[in-house]
Design an enzyme around this catalytic site. Structure first.
Site, PDB file in Angstrom:
ATOM      1  N   ASN A   9       0.866  -1.183   0.000  1.00  0.00           N
ATOM      2  CA  ASN A   9       0.000   0.000   0.000  1.00  0.00           C
ATOM      3  C   ASN A   9       0.901   1.231   0.000  1.00  0.00           C
ATOM      4  O   ASN A   9       1.486   1.572   1.023  1.00  0.00           O
ATOM      5  CB  ASN A   9      -0.894  -0.032   1.255  1.00  0.00           C
ATOM      6  CG  ASN A   9      -1.788   1.186   1.340  1.00  0.00           C
ATOM      7  OD1 ASN A   9      -1.832   2.017   0.422  1.00  0.00           O
ATOM      8  ND2 ASN A   9      -2.506   1.316   2.441  1.00  0.00           N
ATOM      9  N   LYS A  11       0.131   4.254  -0.214  1.00  0.00           N
ATOM     10  CA  LYS A  11      -0.494   5.418   0.453  1.00  0.00           C
ATOM     11  C   LYS A  11      -0.236   6.685  -0.372  1.00  0.00           C
ATOM     12  O   LYS A  11      -0.186   6.615  -1.595  1.00  0.00           O
ATOM     13  CB  LYS A  11      -0.005   5.521   1.904  1.00  0.00           C
ATOM     14  CG  LYS A  11      -0.214   4.193   2.665  1.00  0.00           C
ATOM     15  CD  LYS A  11       0.001   4.285   4.152  1.00  0.00           C
ATOM     16  CE  LYS A  11      -0.220   2.916   4.786  1.00  0.00           C
ATOM     17  NZ  LYS A  11      -0.083   2.910   6.229  1.00  0.00           N
ATOM     18  N   HIS A  97      -9.371   0.960   5.178  1.00  0.00           N
ATOM     19  CA  HIS A  97      -8.086   1.210   5.850  1.00  0.00           C
ATOM     20  C   HIS A  97      -8.309   2.138   7.041  1.00  0.00           C
ATOM     21  O   HIS A  97      -9.116   3.067   6.975  1.00  0.00           O
ATOM     22  CB  HIS A  97      -7.084   1.812   4.864  1.00  0.00           C
ATOM     23  CG  HIS A  97      -5.689   1.745   5.403  1.00  0.00           C
ATOM     24  ND1 HIS A  97      -5.231   2.637   6.348  1.00  0.00           N
ATOM     25  CD2 HIS A  97      -4.679   0.878   5.175  1.00  0.00           C
ATOM     26  CE1 HIS A  97      -3.982   2.311   6.669  1.00  0.00           C
ATOM     27  NE2 HIS A  97      -3.617   1.250   5.966  1.00  0.00           N
ATOM     28  N   GLU A  99      -6.668   4.520   8.103  1.00  0.00           N
ATOM     29  CA  GLU A  99      -6.451   5.944   7.796  1.00  0.00           C
ATOM     30  C   GLU A  99      -7.691   6.545   7.136  1.00  0.00           C
ATOM     31  O   GLU A  99      -8.004   7.719   7.339  1.00  0.00           O
ATOM     32  CB  GLU A  99      -5.196   6.092   6.909  1.00  0.00           C
ATOM     33  CG  GLU A  99      -3.931   5.814   7.716  1.00  0.00           C
ATOM     34  CD  GLU A  99      -2.798   5.174   6.931  1.00  0.00           C
ATOM     35  OE1 GLU A  99      -2.818   5.221   5.689  1.00  0.00           O
ATOM     36  OE2 GLU A  99      -1.895   4.599   7.583  1.00  0.00           O
ATOM     37  N   GLU A 169      -5.232  -5.159  10.600  1.00  0.00           N
ATOM     38  CA  GLU A 169      -4.198  -4.152  10.823  1.00  0.00           C
ATOM     39  C   GLU A 169      -4.452  -3.456  12.154  1.00  0.00           C
ATOM     40  O   GLU A 169      -5.234  -2.492  12.220  1.00  0.00           O
ATOM     41  CB  GLU A 169      -4.220  -3.115   9.702  1.00  0.00           C
ATOM     42  CG  GLU A 169      -3.970  -3.680   8.332  1.00  0.00           C
ATOM     43  CD  GLU A 169      -3.386  -2.638   7.389  1.00  0.00           C
ATOM     44  OE1 GLU A 169      -2.358  -2.928   6.772  1.00  0.00           O
ATOM     45  OE2 GLU A 169      -3.930  -1.520   7.299  1.00  0.00           O
ATOM     46  N   GLY A 175       2.758   1.869  10.929  1.00  0.00           N
ATOM     47  CA  GLY A 175       3.742   2.937  10.784  1.00  0.00           C
ATOM     48  C   GLY A 175       4.446   3.300  12.078  1.00  0.00           C
ATOM     49  O   GLY A 175       5.105   4.331  12.163  1.00  0.00           O
ATOM     50  N   SER A 215       3.684  -2.441  10.358  1.00  0.00           N
ATOM     51  CA  SER A 215       5.142  -2.474  10.563  1.00  0.00           C
ATOM     52  C   SER A 215       5.789  -3.803  10.181  1.00  0.00           C
ATOM     53  O   SER A 215       6.771  -4.223  10.806  1.00  0.00           O
ATOM     54  CB  SER A 215       5.494  -2.093  12.010  1.00  0.00           C
ATOM     55  OG  SER A 215       5.081  -0.764  12.267  1.00  0.00           O
TER      56      SER A 215
HETATM   57  O1  LIG Z   1      -1.703  -0.607   4.589  1.00  0.00           O
HETATM   58  C1  LIG Z   1      -0.661  -0.826   5.219  1.00  0.00           C
HETATM   59  C2  LIG Z   1      -0.587  -0.624   6.625  1.00  0.00           C
HETATM   60  O2  LIG Z   1      -1.176   0.554   7.019  1.00  0.00           O
HETATM   61  C3  LIG Z   1       0.746  -0.899   7.247  1.00  0.00           C
HETATM   62  O3  LIG Z   1       1.588   0.199   7.154  1.00  0.00           O
HETATM   63  P1  LIG Z   1       3.113   0.048   7.723  1.00  0.00           P
HETATM   64  O4  LIG Z   1       3.645  -1.209   7.104  1.00  0.00           O
HETATM   65  O5  LIG Z   1       3.809   1.272   7.259  1.00  0.00           O
HETATM   66  O6  LIG Z   1       2.973  -0.078   9.188  1.00  0.00           O
END
Ligand SMILES: O=C[C@H](O)COP(=O)(O)O
Length: 252
Positions: A9, A11, A97, A99, A169, A175, A215
């Site tokens: 992803n 983002k 998601h 977010e 998640e 993150g 993460s």
């Molecule tokens: O969509 C992916 C997740 O939000 C994981 O993000 P991350 O790997 O940066 O923690």
């Protein structure tokens, strides 16, 4: 046998040149891997999808979208419909998601509408959910996850589930550098399969891929992906670098 999936992803990262370059590096590295039961998916931001689709064409890397609007079309300035995604040749969209839930007010009810709109357009859905830290601390995480899944997905008929991928998640792990332990991930994934089996049947629960996100990196992926009910990952930060992303694909 359910598929293993590594989905990156991206983002709101990477301009068009950077997206093309990253996609190019991934496609050329993935080309020689024997991916019998593993799907590799990248999700650029909307404006870069077309260019990334061109790079991935004919390869074993799939391109998906990070979101979509629930309406068919109309006066929704700045939004993207399911049909727009399929017209680019996309087959998959991420919905729910954390977010989107946190910053854009996406409720379970809105997500149920998005789910229906995606499926009506024959899009596969990577459906995200997960608890915040307070829920984990107060031992409420199973209830939260159950209600997120139930409210957005349990109205679906059994046969719709062939187009559903689940992505657990935990928000506290996204993150942050803090991952759920492999045991915590396994425990939740087994719980998810249990509630899907109770609502539908054992076959649906057995066949749905359940990804972990939060993460994941080349240092911890192997252990997490080795868990029985973990079928891969939805990756944020580590998906923005081709070497890291390729290492994750090799972590099964
Ligand atoms: O969509 C992916 C997740 O939000 C994981 O993000 P991350 O790997 O940066 O923690």
């Amino acid at each position: 046998m359910r598929k293993q999936i590594v989905a990156g992803n991206w983002k709101m990262n990477k301009n068009v040149q950077e997206s093309v370059q990253l996609a190019d590096e991934i496609v050329s590295n993935v080309k020689d891997l024997a991916l019998d039961n593993t799907r590799v998916i990248v999700t650029p931001t909307f404006v870069n999808i077309s260019e990334v689709v061109k790079v991935a064409e004919g390869s074993n890397v799939e391109v998906a979208a990070q979101n979509m609007h629930q309406a068919k079309s109309g006066a929704y300035t700045g939004e993207i419909s399911a049909e727009m995604l399929t017209s680019l040749g996309l087959k998959t969209v991420i919905l729910g998601h954390s977010e989107r839930r946190e910053y854009f007010g996406e409720t379970d009810a809105i997500l149920a509408e998005k789910v229906d709109a995606a499926l009506a357009n024959e899009l596969e859905i990577i459906f995200c959910f997960g608890e915040v830290l307070e829920d984990r601390k107060s031992d409420n995480h199973f209830n939260v996850v159950e209600s997120q899944i139930k409210n957005a997905l349990f109205h679906l008929p059994v046969d719709a589930w062939k187009n559903i991928v689940l992505a657990y998640e935990p928000v506290w792990a996204i993150g942050t550098g803090e991952t759920a332990s492999p045991e915590q991930a396994q425990e939740m994934h087994a719980f998810i399969r249990k509630i899907v089996a109770a609502q539908y049947n054992a076959e649906v629960a057995e066949n749905v891929s359940v990804l972990y996100g939060g993460s994941v990196n080349p240092g911890n992926a192997k252990e997490i992906f080795s868990k029985e009910d973990v079928d891969g990952g939805l990756i944020g930060g580590a998906a923005l670098n081709a070497d890291n992303f390729i290492a994750l694909i090799k972590s099964f």
